[in-house]
Structure formats: structure tokens, C-alpha cells
Design an enzyme around this catalytic site. Sequence first.
Site, mmCIF file in Angstrom:
data_model
loop_
_atom_site.group_PDB
_atom_site.id
_atom_site.type_symbol
_atom_site.label_atom_id
_atom_site.label_comp_id
_atom_site.label_asym_id
_atom_site.label_seq_id
_atom_site.Cartn_x
_atom_site.Cartn_y
_atom_site.Cartn_z
ATOM 1 N N VAL A 291 0.835 -1.209 0.000
ATOM 2 C CA VAL A 291 0.000 0.000 0.000
ATOM 3 C C VAL A 291 0.868 1.256 0.000
ATOM 4 O O VAL A 291 0.673 2.162 -0.833
ATOM 5 C CB VAL A 291 -0.953 0.002 1.220
ATOM 6 C CG1 VAL A 291 -1.847 1.227 1.178
ATOM 7 C CG2 VAL A 291 -1.795 -1.274 1.250
ATOM 8 N N LYS A 373 -7.180 -1.887 9.654
ATOM 9 C CA LYS A 373 -8.459 -2.286 10.285
ATOM 10 C C LYS A 373 -8.244 -3.026 11.594
ATOM 11 O O LYS A 373 -9.070 -2.942 12.507
ATOM 12 C CB LYS A 373 -9.312 -3.149 9.350
ATOM 13 C CG LYS A 373 -8.654 -4.417 8.842
ATOM 14 C CD LYS A 373 -8.071 -4.151 7.519
ATOM 15 C CE LYS A 373 -7.090 -5.143 7.047
ATOM 16 N NZ LYS A 373 -6.837 -5.026 5.612
ATOM 17 N N VAL A 400 -11.484 -0.619 5.283
ATOM 18 C CA VAL A 400 -12.569 -1.532 4.884
ATOM 19 C C VAL A 400 -12.784 -1.424 3.370
ATOM 20 O O VAL A 400 -12.992 -0.333 2.853
ATOM 21 C CB VAL A 400 -13.893 -1.187 5.605
ATOM 22 C CG1 VAL A 400 -14.993 -2.156 5.200
ATOM 23 C CG2 VAL A 400 -13.704 -1.201 7.106
ATOM 24 N N ASP A 468 -9.877 -10.805 9.619
ATOM 25 C CA ASP A 468 -9.801 -9.554 8.852
ATOM 26 C C ASP A 468 -11.214 -9.091 8.474
ATOM 27 O O ASP A 468 -11.564 -7.919 8.647
ATOM 28 C CB ASP A 468 -8.941 -9.800 7.594
ATOM 29 C CG ASP A 468 -8.876 -8.605 6.680
ATOM 30 O OD1 ASP A 468 -7.987 -7.760 6.852
ATOM 31 O OD2 ASP A 468 -9.739 -8.508 5.771
ATOM 32 N N LYS A 472 -13.379 -5.711 9.777
ATOM 33 C CA LYS A 472 -14.059 -4.776 8.861
ATOM 34 C C LYS A 472 -15.548 -4.684 9.199
ATOM 35 O O LYS A 472 -16.136 -3.601 9.187
ATOM 36 C CB LYS A 472 -13.863 -5.245 7.417
ATOM 37 C CG LYS A 472 -12.412 -5.115 6.959
ATOM 38 C CD LYS A 472 -12.181 -5.849 5.656
ATOM 39 C CE LYS A 472 -10.759 -5.684 5.155
ATOM 40 N NZ LYS A 472 -10.397 -6.629 4.087
HETATM 41 P P1 NAP Z 1 3.288 -4.726 3.629
HETATM 42 O O1 NAP Z 1 3.354 -4.886 2.173
HETATM 43 O O2 NAP Z 1 3.712 -5.857 4.495
HETATM 44 O O3 NAP Z 1 4.145 -3.435 4.023
HETATM 45 C C1 NAP Z 1 4.425 -3.067 5.335
HETATM 46 C C2 NAP Z 1 5.474 -1.962 5.335
HETATM 47 O O4 NAP Z 1 5.633 -1.519 6.658
HETATM 48 C C3 NAP Z 1 6.840 -2.389 4.834
HETATM 49 O O5 NAP Z 1 7.418 -1.321 4.127
HETATM 50 C C4 NAP Z 1 7.621 -2.632 6.123
HETATM 51 O O6 NAP Z 1 8.979 -2.332 5.994
HETATM 52 C C5 NAP Z 1 6.997 -1.610 7.045
HETATM 53 N N1 NAP Z 1 7.041 -2.077 8.430
HETATM 54 C C6 NAP Z 1 6.384 -3.152 8.949
HETATM 55 N N2 NAP Z 1 6.689 -3.268 10.261
HETATM 56 C C7 NAP Z 1 7.548 -2.277 10.555
HETATM 57 C C8 NAP Z 1 8.237 -1.880 11.714
HETATM 58 N N3 NAP Z 1 8.100 -2.548 12.862
HETATM 59 N N4 NAP Z 1 9.055 -0.813 11.661
HETATM 60 C C9 NAP Z 1 9.201 -0.125 10.512
HETATM 61 N N5 NAP Z 1 8.573 -0.454 9.362
HETATM 62 C C10 NAP Z 1 7.774 -1.522 9.389
HETATM 63 O O7 NAP Z 1 1.805 -4.343 4.108
HETATM 64 P P2 NAP Z 1 0.620 -3.757 3.215
HETATM 65 O O8 NAP Z 1 -0.038 -4.858 2.464
HETATM 66 O O9 NAP Z 1 1.087 -2.567 2.484
HETATM 67 O O10 NAP Z 1 -0.419 -3.358 4.356
HETATM 68 C C11 NAP Z 1 -0.227 -2.197 5.148
HETATM 69 C C12 NAP Z 1 -1.513 -1.887 5.900
HETATM 70 O O11 NAP Z 1 -2.574 -1.669 4.975
HETATM 71 C C13 NAP Z 1 -2.030 -2.999 6.820
HETATM 72 O O12 NAP Z 1 -2.621 -2.400 7.952
HETATM 73 C C14 NAP Z 1 -3.095 -3.698 6.002
HETATM 74 O O13 NAP Z 1 -4.079 -4.327 6.789
HETATM 75 C C15 NAP Z 1 -3.687 -2.517 5.270
HETATM 76 N N6 NAP Z 1 -4.367 -2.849 4.011
HETATM 77 C C16 NAP Z 1 -3.734 -3.593 3.072
HETATM 78 C C17 NAP Z 1 -4.390 -3.888 1.892
HETATM 79 C C18 NAP Z 1 -3.731 -4.701 0.822
HETATM 80 O O14 NAP Z 1 -4.417 -5.032 -0.151
HETATM 81 N N7 NAP Z 1 -2.457 -5.039 0.936
HETATM 82 C C19 NAP Z 1 -5.681 -3.414 1.682
HETATM 83 C C20 NAP Z 1 -6.302 -2.627 2.660
HETATM 84 C C21 NAP Z 1 -5.633 -2.356 3.829
HETATM 85 P P3 NAP Z 1 10.058 -3.503 5.718
HETATM 86 O O15 NAP Z 1 9.720 -4.016 4.357
HETATM 87 O O16 NAP Z 1 11.355 -2.806 5.788
HETATM 88 O O17 NAP Z 1 9.826 -4.527 6.769
HETATM 89 N N1 HSE Z 2 -5.919 -8.723 3.426
HETATM 90 C C1 HSE Z 2 -7.003 -7.900 3.106
HETATM 91 C C2 HSE Z 2 -7.921 -8.649 2.166
HETATM 92 C C3 HSE Z 2 -6.521 -6.631 2.462
HETATM 93 O O1 HSE Z 2 -7.488 -9.662 1.597
HETATM 94 O O2 HSE Z 2 -9.069 -8.252 2.005
HETATM 95 C C4 HSE Z 2 -7.630 -5.648 2.189
HETATM 96 O O3 HSE Z 2 -8.164 -5.133 3.368
#
Ligand code: NAP
Ligand code: HSE
Length: 591
Positions: A291, A373, A400, A468, A472
Site C-alpha cells: 500500500v 483495520k 474496509v 480480517d 471490517k
Molecule cells: P506490507 O506490504 O507488508 O508493508 C508493510 C510496510 O511496513 C513495509 O514497508 C515494512 O517495511 C513496514 N514495516 C512493517 N513493520 C515495521 C516496523 N516494525 N518498523 C518499521 N517499518 C515496518 O503491508 P501492506 O499490504 O502494504 O499493508 C499495510 C496496511 O494496509 C495494513 O494495515 C493492512 O491491513 C492494510 N491494508 C492492506 C491492503 C492490501 O491489499 N495489501 C488493503 C487494505 C488495507 P520492511 O519491508 O522494511 O519490513
Molecule cells: N488482506 C485484506 C484482504 C486486504 O485480503 O481483504 C484488504 O483489506
Amino acid sequence: MPIDAPSHMPEPDRPPRRARPAPTAESLDHEIVVLKFGSSILASEAKIADAVHEVYREVRNGRRVVVVCSAMGDTTDRLAQRAGEISDKPHPAAYAALLAVGESHSSAQVTLAIEAAGIPATLLDPAQIDLRTTGDPVNAEPESMAAGPVKHELNMGNVVVLPGFAGRDKRGFTTLLGRGGSDLTALFVAHSVGAARCRLVKDVDGWYDADPKQPGARKFSALTYDDALASPAQVAQPKCVKYAADHGLILEIGALGSETPSVIGAKETVKVPQGGPRRPVRVALLGLGTVGGGVLRHMLAEPTMYDVRSILVRDPSKYADKLEHPEILMTSVDEVFAADPELVIEVIGGTGLAGDLITRALDAGCNVVTANKALMARDGVALRSLADERGVMLLDSAAVGGGVPMLEAVERIAREHEIAAISGVLNGTTNFILGRMARGTTYAEALEEAQRLGYAEADPTADVGGFDAAQKLCLLSRIAFDPEMPESAVEVSGIESLAEGAPALERGFARRLVARASRRDDGTIGARVALETVREGSDLARARDESAVLIVQLADGRRETVIGRGAGRWPTAESVFADVAQAARRIDARG
Ligand code: NAP
Ligand code: HSE
């Protein structure tokens, strides 16, 4: 009771009996808005993302959107020149057909970009809407169009994209509406479909009495038709202004993201002093993964709006070669805050560090945007009251529905109606796995693919275990039913039972992990996430792969359905970025 209608307590995953057609129920009315993007907005392919943000801004406010596109940049001039090089007496229909290619091309690209951001969109062309013209084939007048196909797509919840400028004569030959003719297409379509607003989106925020770059140039907040037609600045096509005057239609002219467009068709002309230049908002980005990477790209594309001063990650070496200024990557929280952000975007996930950081940011008077969330379901009530105490924004749209504006939909509906129940497919990862398994992939392979595509949480147990979706559902239920509903109120089960394989389903049915909540007769809230078998063709089954759907059932029997892509980089980044833009507008207004 229809199979996907919410009940007081959610129905168990029981085997289907007999296929019935999908239920129909009256849905709510939506304001229609027509947005016309001119060649100054569609200046290059990289700029299409800005148009998508503008579309999303309207969609998340519950509007049905028709987009009318001009050709990109100087395409029309180049095509006209080319026609002249080929023939000194070009045949009007062939000339018109060549020039119309510019709008066909831009509208197709804009449609693809809207879809990629997770917003369902349909491209229609002048022949499909029977946009009939009369008169000079290259400077024609629009005469009639079929509004039905446009309204049908809008009722399905799709954004409709149309190429501007071109129409068809009574024999079906391509015609053009004259220079700047996309303005007229937009207004004509707006009139025909009964739109509430028609906005010509420009690279300047409105109609000015002189070149807006000149000091002392003043903006018209309102213009009469006569003054607009007499103005030496041709901000809108005169034929379009004339059409507005003849039919008593209001036309807006504004920049991307504008809340103060010039309004043409006012009773009186009013000028306002030009606002000072905007300064970029100081931003800290926490997390640069699926994200965060998307949100950063959107912010870097608008350097006059956003000054990204610090990015928190664990391992900067993973990202350094992707950034022009890798020195803004930081591992120390204190350093991140030392960069004095006004806006903090939390996309690291988890509830520990993320919670501490958001608390620290709110305490320091920063506005906060989060997609988290898990944290909002656990601590959202307390964090919101902290934000209110400090007088700052805490926005969590992407928490969400990924790119589907579900929280906004429930909020909007709850303002005016009593909500009886909500139901939906809220987790993209499990829906993706169920879709892949229905086509023969194993559970393990499908989960691995969902992780690779960036849909799954860092720990996918939250996805497959139903947690999850439960988080939501809790956030939606707080708006629909009870602002303090605890996460523990949701009964949860997931899809792990399918890990060893899924029993075959009767033809015409599909599996969905369904989240349901409703108010019981005793006033308590029943909320549950469970695997269900739903009819193909039902609203729940319409969510395919990583898509998500939410159905809001009103107490009066009407229902509202929102659908789109529920997970993945670009849909989620679109939604986070819409919050970022909203917070930036407020910071700018105050600054
Ligand atoms: P992700 O790809 O795992 O990215 C997480 C990022 O945060 C990475 O850059 C990581 O850095 C950094 N990070 C994690 N823990 C850390 C720490 N302790 N200290 C410093 N940096 C840290 O996660 P994502 O999929 O983007 O999701 C992020 C958020 O968005 C979550 O809350 C998720 O529920 C929400 N979300 C995601 C989606 C989706 O489709 N992916 C949709 C809706 C909401 P490093 O790589 O250096 O570890
Ligand atoms: N892990 C979540 C999903 C990301 O699969 O719906 C979006 O909130």
C-alpha cells in the site's frame, strides 16, 4: 427470504436447495455528476492518475459518475495536421473519423486506469449511445442521444466513460462538435441523463478575467451566461456556454480537487481575489510495502501538494534504489517525527507499533490517515476520541473494502435512513482463494498467489481465519448500529476447513466468506463471519476474485450495493490517497 438478504442472525453454510433468480429490490437514488477532462488534464499518460483521483473523489461521495474525455495533450492538432498532409481537401467524414481517434484513445486509457484503481467502469462510444448530430459534419450540433445505456451502467454502479467531441450523423458517419467540442458533449450528456452537475475539469481552478499566472488576475466565482459569452478568455467552448444558456443549465469550471469552481449560469457575475499559492503539506509515511509504495507514487506525482519528508521502514536497503532521495528512508521513529510532519500516513500494519505511532502523531497535532483495520477495530474508539480532543483528522477509508468506499457508503446511508442489516464479502484474499479453488487450484497454491499479489495480510491467518473480515464488519457496524461495538462481538469462522479440498457444489452456486450484521429485536447486534453457499448471480456472488461487495439493507426494504476491488496495491492506494487529499485540503485551508 432471498438467499443473500441479511437476516437477524446470519444463516449457516447450508447446502443449496433450488436455484432462483437474483432478488431485486429498489435501491437508493444517486446524484449523477458529469466530469469532463480536457487535454490540459489528460496532458500525458502519467497524468491520467490525477483524473482517476477526481473520479474516485465523486464515487466515494456516493455519486454516479459519467466521464467525458478530450484527446490527450496536442493529439487533436497533430491528427488535424496529419489529415492536411495527406489531403488538401479531406473528406469531412474521414477527417472527423481520424480526429475522433484522439478521444477514442484517451477514453479507453482512462477507463482502464479507473478499473485498475478498483472502480468498476464501462466505456461507451457515440454509436452505442446514438449521439446524433446535425449540421456541418466538423462543427455539428448535438440533436439527440439514448440516455438508457448510460443510466443502465450507472445503476449497476459503474462509472461510464465516453469519448467527447464526436457524434454520428443520421447515416452513421462520424461527425465532430467543433473545436473544444468535448465541453459540449459533456453538457449535452449531463442534460440528457438528468445530471445534477457538469464540471469541466481544467488545469486552472475556474474562469479568470486575465491569464491566471498574471498578478492581479481575478477569478469569477460566478458568471452570467452573457458575461461568459462576452469574455475574451475562452475557458469553455462558446457553443457549450450557448447550449447552457438556451437550456438554463449550470456549468462548473474547476481544477482537480477543487471545492470552489466557477459557476456559469449565475444571476450575477462575481469576482473573487486570487488565493495565494498552495504550499506542499509536510508528510511522514509509515511503511512502504504494497500500500505504502502506491501511495508514495501518487504523492511524488504531485510535488506542489506533498512534501514527503520521512518514510519509516525496517530495512531501507530494500527500497533505496527505487527512490530518488533514499535519505528520507528512516528506521528511527524519533527521526521521522523530527521531520515535523503535519500529516502522518500509517501503512505498516499490526497493532503494536502502529498504535503507538498513531497515538504519538495525534498527540502531536498531526492529521492521520491509516489503512489499519486490525488497529481501528481494536482501538479505534479511543483513537477517534483522541483525534477529536486534539482537533485533527483520523481517516481510515482503506481499512474496509480496499478501493471500495464502504465506510463512506454506510455513513452516508446512516445519516438519512435506518439501516436494518449489512452483509458482504469483505476479504479479498479469501474470495480470491475461493475463486481459484472453484477453477481447480489448490488452497495452498491460491493462498500463495494471493500473498504474492499483495492481497493478504503480513500474517494471512487474519485473512483465512475470518478475523480480517470480522474487523471490517466491526468498523462498518459501529457506523450502522453502535459506535462502541467491540471487535469481540463478532462471531468468527474462516475458510481453513477447505485446506484439504472443497466438496463439489451444485451447479449455479458458489462459496463466499460472508460477513453479516443486524440489530436483533432486543436491540443487541448480531454479527458473524462464516463460509456460505450463495447463488450465482446474487449480489454476494458478484464479488469475484479479490473483489469485495457490501449490501446495505434499509429498514424500509430498499437496499444499496457497493462493489469493487477489495485488496491490492492500486485500489487500496486510491482510497488511502483520497483520505490524504482530504486531509491536505483541510491543512491547506487552515494554513
Ligand atoms: P506490507 O506490504 O507488508 O508493508 C508493510 C510496510 O511496513 C513495509 O514497508 C515494512 O517495511 C513496514 N514495516 C512493517 N513493520 C515495521 C516496523 N516494525 N518498523 C518499521 N517499518 C515496518 O503491508 P501492506 O499490504 O502494504 O499493508 C499495510 C496496511 O494496509 C495494513 O494495515 C493492512 O491491513 C492494510 N491494508 C492492506 C491492503 C492490501 O491489499 N495489501 C488493503 C487494505 C488495507 P520492511 O519491508 O522494511 O519490513
Ligand atoms: N488482506 C485484506 C484482504 C486486504 O485480503 O481483504 C484488504 O483489506
